[in-house]
Design a protein around this motif. Sequence first.
Motif: not given
Ligand code: SF4
Length: 150
Positions: A20-21, A91-92, A83-85, A114-116, A17-18
């Motif tokens: 964020g979550c 997004v990935f 989170g949506i990931c 959610g993001c995040a 992930s980034c």
């Molecule tokens: S859902 Fe958004 S904040 Fe959470 S890991 Fe994915 S990109 Fe990052």
Amino acid sequence: MTATSRSPWVLHYDGSSCNGCDIEVLACLTPVYDAERLGVINTGDPKQADIFLVTGSVNEQSKGVVRRLYDMMPEPKAVVAVGICACSGGVFRDCYNVQGGVDTVIPVDVYVPGCAARPESIIDGIIRGAAVLEEKRARMRDVKCSVSKS
Ligand code: SF4
């Protein structure tokens, strides 16, 4: 019996992930959101956990770890994708090494979009996961009773 009749012991893992979550998961444990007031316990030991909280998508490197951690947790157990990931790859999703959401590797019981994902939503997801656990415990008890009667 309520969803929180037992303390949910939570194992958190970031599949990819980034972060964020992950920060929002940590926020749940601060005095601002105070998930501990609901009995939520954060553990690093999969053998002590009954709720698996996964953030981020699953990639070639992390999918084996996700599977192993899940397998190490005792039954009954519940999985919460945060989170949506974690729910779908987010997004990935189209990255060359990303397989998708957590449910491409293990069964997911609760999806927290959610993001995040917001801390309130994450805590709600854990409580919903605890309710799923109660149902699974009850089913296991029913099976044990019917086996002992036969
Ligand atoms: S859902 Fe958004 S904040 Fe959470 S890991 Fe994915 S990109 Fe990052």
